[in-house]
Write a protein that holds these residues in place. Sequence first.
Motif, mmCIF file in Angstrom:
data_model
loop_
_atom_site.group_PDB
_atom_site.id
_atom_site.type_symbol
_atom_site.label_atom_id
_atom_site.label_comp_id
_atom_site.label_asym_id
_atom_site.label_seq_id
_atom_site.Cartn_x
_atom_site.Cartn_y
_atom_site.Cartn_z
ATOM 1 N N GLN A 1 0.758 -1.290 0.027
ATOM 2 C CA GLN A 1 -0.144 0.061 -0.050
ATOM 3 C C GLN A 1 1.012 1.409 -0.204
ATOM 4 O O GLN A 1 0.077 2.423 -1.081
ATOM 5 C CB GLN A 1 -1.094 -0.156 1.306
ATOM 6 N N ILE A 2 1.663 1.382 0.657
ATOM 7 C CA ILE A 2 2.920 2.082 0.281
ATOM 8 C C ILE A 2 3.560 2.110 -0.394
ATOM 9 O O ILE A 2 3.849 3.444 -0.987
ATOM 10 C CB ILE A 2 4.524 2.256 2.125
ATOM 11 N N LEU A 3 3.150 1.433 -1.259
ATOM 12 C CA LEU A 3 4.001 1.635 -3.048
ATOM 13 C C LEU A 3 2.963 2.272 -3.633
ATOM 14 O O LEU A 3 3.286 2.042 -4.786
ATOM 15 C CB LEU A 3 5.098 0.371 -2.763
ATOM 16 N N GLN A 4 2.250 2.137 -2.962
ATOM 17 C CA GLN A 4 0.440 2.193 -4.093
ATOM 18 C C GLN A 4 0.731 1.692 -5.643
ATOM 19 O O GLN A 4 0.495 1.671 -6.317
ATOM 20 C CB GLN A 4 1.048 3.713 -4.958
ATOM 21 N N LEU A 5 0.785 0.156 -5.237
ATOM 22 C CA LEU A 5 0.984 -0.621 -6.541
ATOM 23 C C LEU A 5 -0.608 -0.928 -6.752
ATOM 24 O O LEU A 5 -1.147 -1.600 -6.750
ATOM 25 C CB LEU A 5 1.634 -2.300 -5.804
ATOM 26 N N ASP A 6 -1.474 -0.322 -7.978
ATOM 27 C CA ASP A 6 -2.555 -0.179 -7.881
ATOM 28 C C ASP A 6 -2.999 0.029 -9.099
ATOM 29 O O ASP A 6 -4.126 0.160 -9.752
ATOM 30 C CB ASP A 6 -3.119 1.244 -7.613
ATOM 31 N N GLY A 7 -1.687 -0.190 -9.776
ATOM 32 C CA GLY A 7 -1.984 -0.513 -11.618
ATOM 33 C C GLY A 7 -1.782 1.044 -12.684
ATOM 34 O O GLY A 7 -1.753 0.998 -13.490
ATOM 35 N N ARG A 8 -1.105 2.114 -11.515
ATOM 36 C CA ARG A 8 -1.787 4.079 -12.789
ATOM 37 C C ARG A 8 -0.075 4.188 -12.793
ATOM 38 O O ARG A 8 0.507 2.727 -12.045
ATOM 39 C CB ARG A 8 -2.147 4.871 -11.534
ATOM 40 N N ALA A 9 -0.651 5.064 -13.548
ATOM 41 C CA ALA A 9 1.257 5.299 -14.049
ATOM 42 C C ALA A 9 1.733 6.199 -13.477
ATOM 43 O O ALA A 9 0.802 7.777 -13.056
ATOM 44 C CB ALA A 9 1.471 5.733 -15.750
ATOM 45 N N ARG A 10 2.746 6.260 -12.281
ATOM 46 C CA ARG A 10 2.906 7.581 -11.493
ATOM 47 C C ARG A 10 4.552 7.679 -11.323
ATOM 48 O O ARG A 10 5.214 7.100 -12.510
ATOM 49 C CB ARG A 10 3.128 7.312 -9.891
ATOM 50 N N ARG A 11 4.720 9.213 -11.361
ATOM 51 C CA ARG A 11 6.164 9.755 -11.630
ATOM 52 C C ARG A 11 7.213 9.157 -9.911
ATOM 53 O O ARG A 11 6.702 9.144 -8.572
ATOM 54 C CB ARG A 11 7.331 10.400 -11.686
ATOM 55 N N VAL A 12 7.476 8.316 -9.851
ATOM 56 C CA VAL A 12 8.930 8.008 -8.755
ATOM 57 C C VAL A 12 9.847 8.789 -8.280
ATOM 58 O O VAL A 12 10.872 9.566 -8.830
ATOM 59 C CB VAL A 12 9.567 6.739 -8.716
ATOM 60 N N THR A 13 10.569 9.040 -6.969
ATOM 61 C CA THR A 13 11.338 9.319 -6.309
ATOM 62 C C THR A 13 12.037 8.443 -5.624
ATOM 63 O O THR A 13 12.238 7.693 -5.527
ATOM 64 C CB THR A 13 11.226 10.018 -5.087
ATOM 65 N N LEU A 14 13.938 9.149 -6.486
ATOM 66 C CA LEU A 14 15.057 8.192 -6.254
ATOM 67 C C LEU A 14 15.952 9.354 -5.019
ATOM 68 O O LEU A 14 15.698 10.001 -4.970
ATOM 69 C CB LEU A 14 15.465 7.916 -7.462
ATOM 70 N N SER A 15 16.093 8.185 -4.053
ATOM 71 C CA SER A 15 17.462 8.829 -3.186
ATOM 72 C C SER A 15 18.681 7.902 -3.911
ATOM 73 O O SER A 15 18.503 6.962 -3.884
ATOM 74 C CB SER A 15 16.392 8.034 -1.608
ATOM 75 N N ALA A 16 19.181 8.929 -3.825
ATOM 76 C CA ALA A 16 20.490 8.747 -3.936
ATOM 77 C C ALA A 16 21.754 8.934 -3.131
ATOM 78 O O ALA A 16 22.037 9.945 -2.909
ATOM 79 C CB ALA A 16 21.211 8.701 -5.692
ATOM 80 N N ALA A 17 23.028 8.041 -2.996
ATOM 81 C CA ALA A 17 24.012 8.677 -1.873
ATOM 82 C C ALA A 17 25.384 8.521 -2.828
ATOM 83 O O ALA A 17 25.154 6.968 -3.781
ATOM 84 C CB ALA A 17 24.169 7.469 -0.716
ATOM 85 N N LEU A 18 26.021 9.079 -3.008
ATOM 86 C CA LEU A 18 26.498 9.070 -4.346
ATOM 87 C C LEU A 18 28.089 9.147 -3.827
ATOM 88 O O LEU A 18 28.541 10.160 -2.720
ATOM 89 C CB LEU A 18 27.319 10.486 -5.736
ATOM 90 N N ASP A 19 29.991 8.557 -3.905
ATOM 91 C CA ASP A 19 31.076 8.599 -3.051
ATOM 92 C C ASP A 19 31.086 9.749 -3.993
ATOM 93 O O ASP A 19 32.109 9.513 -4.672
ATOM 94 C CB ASP A 19 31.663 7.356 -3.366
ATOM 95 N N VAL A 20 32.101 10.374 -3.687
ATOM 96 C CA VAL A 20 32.216 11.304 -4.311
ATOM 97 C C VAL A 20 34.017 11.442 -4.595
ATOM 98 O O VAL A 20 34.597 11.309 -5.924
ATOM 99 C CB VAL A 20 32.808 12.898 -3.393
ATOM 100 N N HIS A 21 34.717 9.863 -4.233
ATOM 101 C CA HIS A 21 35.792 10.264 -4.911
ATOM 102 C C HIS A 21 36.284 8.878 -5.908
ATOM 103 O O HIS A 21 36.982 9.399 -6.594
ATOM 104 C CB HIS A 21 36.632 9.268 -3.147
ATOM 105 N N THR A 22 35.466 8.368 -5.621
ATOM 106 C CA THR A 22 35.240 7.129 -6.466
ATOM 107 C C THR A 22 34.373 7.292 -7.833
ATOM 108 O O THR A 22 34.013 6.663 -9.202
ATOM 109 C CB THR A 22 35.387 5.967 -6.473
ATOM 110 N N ARG A 23 33.392 8.344 -7.625
ATOM 111 C CA ARG A 23 31.831 8.718 -8.362
ATOM 112 C C ARG A 23 30.767 7.078 -8.506
ATOM 113 O O ARG A 23 30.511 6.453 -9.566
ATOM 114 C CB ARG A 23 32.525 9.329 -9.702
ATOM 115 N N CYS A 24 31.223 6.152 -6.845
ATOM 116 C CA CYS A 24 30.091 5.174 -7.315
ATOM 117 C C CYS A 24 29.130 5.550 -6.640
ATOM 118 O O CYS A 24 28.869 6.349 -5.327
ATOM 119 C CB CYS A 24 31.133 3.885 -6.644
ATOM 120 N N PHE A 25 27.918 4.866 -7.276
ATOM 121 C CA PHE A 25 26.793 4.480 -5.714
ATOM 122 C C PHE A 25 27.110 3.460 -5.058
ATOM 123 O O PHE A 25 27.194 2.585 -5.096
ATOM 124 C CB PHE A 25 25.423 4.375 -7.068
#
Length: 731
Positions: free
Chosen positions: A342-366
């Motif tokens: 229910q939190i993921l809102q898996l109801d079949g509709r089309a939506r835009r999702v939000t990503l949370s990312a963390a990037l290491d500056v020294h190596t540019r790796c996710f």
Amino acid sequence: MAAPFKKKCKVLLEKDCEFAMGVRAGRVLELRPEGYLVFWEEWTDPETGECHESTGGVISYDAIVTENNYGNLTILRRPLAKPFDPKRIRRVERLPAEIARQRFKKQYVLAIQEMIDDGDLELIRDDFCDKIIDIVAKGKGRYDKYLAALEIREGKRGGAKARKSKKEVERSVEFHQGFKCGQTMWKWYWQWRTDGEDGLFDKYRNCGKHRHHNDATDAFIVRALNTLWDEERPTVKAFVESVQSLLDAENERRERLPVPTAKMKWVGYDYILSLIKEHAPLDHKIRKKGWDKTYKDLHTLGVGVETSRALQRVEIDEYTVDLFVLMESTGLFDHLPESIKQILQLDGRARRVTLSAALDVHTRCFLALQIVPEGIENPLSHTLEMIYTDKNPIADASGAKFRWPMSGAPETIVLDRGPAYITDEAYDILASLGITNLGAPAGKPWLKPFIERVFRTIHRDLLLRFSGRAFSNVVEREDNDPAARATLTLEAFLMWLVRWTVDAYHTRKHAGLGMSPRQAWGRAIKECEPRSLSSDEMREAFGIRGRRKLSSSGLRVCHIDYQADELMKKYLDSNATHFDFLRWDGDIGTISVRSDDGPWTTVPAKDEKWIGTTDTDLRVWLQERAESDDEERIARRDFLNEANKESARLKQLMGLISLPKTPAELQKDVERFMRHADTAERRHKAGPPRELLADLESDDEVEAETHSRESTFEGGELDQVQDAFYEDSME
């Protein structure tokens, strides 16, 4: 930091780190290729009492990892973390009411500091007393504003806002009572100036623990109880009555003394029961239920950012992708609970999702990349947890060619001032992990340029390849309906996102590095191995808190029983029944447990197969266990039905099953059982009692009556009376 070694091993400790394994405490002097050089302090064997002298030695990295998996490794002090005063209570051990009270006092202290900065208040105690009304008014306003902000940021459950009860609302403002004295405000302010936010904590946890009776009364009751134990399983009510009788007699004796002494206070049921549980809980349970029943029972400015090692600087931010995704429930989410779906809102509709990312500056790796559902509480915690955890299983599950080993403990994290990152919970987690927080002001993306640049790379290198793109303005979008053109499901989007991260982004040559991020990471960890956290530290930072009841099988949390010697001792020799626990999904082999607001104790799983496993392994096991074969179910059903039918037939042949009685026979049994009952109703109908010889008449009348009876019972009538007598008689 860890030393550069060619051998790949999990490094949990660093130089000058103090730790304990069981009852032995030690300090890491040096990291060598073969293991840690440790100075062990002297220790005493709790079983034999033998005292061992301090010594030094080398312990391998694998041995430390094994002890951590079994919950025997405890981190006492990290060299990069602020030293902790052992006399103070740790933040993780604080009660929710204590933290709420400390934050209430913090708003008043900040109001005082604001008045001092504005020149409305002098740093004199008398001025605090004279302007107490202004201080209280300003502090109350700040606290009300703080509570309003909490209400707005409050998490939602399944899309619906969680409502508070009336008692919970009153609980959040009850601290206003009794804090309207200038001297109190003066004391709070200087406690804050001296010790920081920790100085605002008080002894609120001790409220309600005042003893109502002295030691003499307790000793008298215990002596009385010791004389009442027996094998007859007496009830607590009987104990209470006996103790109260002895207490009454003792007070009467004291009153008759030549010099009367003070009487002992009267005790009730609850107090005597608490003494029974305190002094002899196991003995009381055995004598009450029997042995068998009891036995069962953190801003950066400058020309640029320079780093020298991996995880020295990590940038975290959120990004709403310019692509509409179909929120459909597929096989990937079958093992998730319904609430998470229910939190993921898996109801079949089309939506835009939000990503949370963390990037290491020294190596540019996710280091972390995950979706953030709407209304989720504290998204920073989930992103930080992913930084510390191994992501190779995610890459393997998506079908990626390369692996995702980028993980470890970051030193500095750069965040924006978004509402999700300026909460007290976010600051508490960063402080507990010893991470420096660099807060970038809103509207200044150049202060965290690396994470902003990588979001643009995601859009141009991945999202443009699929239909359903959301254009940045109306002119570009024209008549296109991105929601109607969405073709990518959430499961497929996550799979392509992971594969792009591991096989496309990490393997592409970066202009700023001169190599690919994957190559930069491999070179960085050869120079300096990233540090990891122990399972105890991960539980304290990211664990889920709960409460369970202890049983003879241990503490059951999420279908797993946890048990240790200390827990069994508390079960047998303590009145504590409910225990608080901390559980981390990354290692479900051990949990942290405490009772009565005491210290946390690490307890391993009773079954060794769960040692070192994760919550994903548990969900897979539960899903496999839940599957059932219809043919097996039908075969067992048919067997039970046929066996019961044949058993009933054989019993009828042998006369073991009696035939059902008719309604007349049932009514006759009812009358037979009612015949000889003596009730008040029947006595009233019979009339008053008569004397024994009151009915005697003359001899002639007696003889006539006798002759009349003999003539009445002639022939077959006498036989009928006898037959009726035997028929009505009981078996």
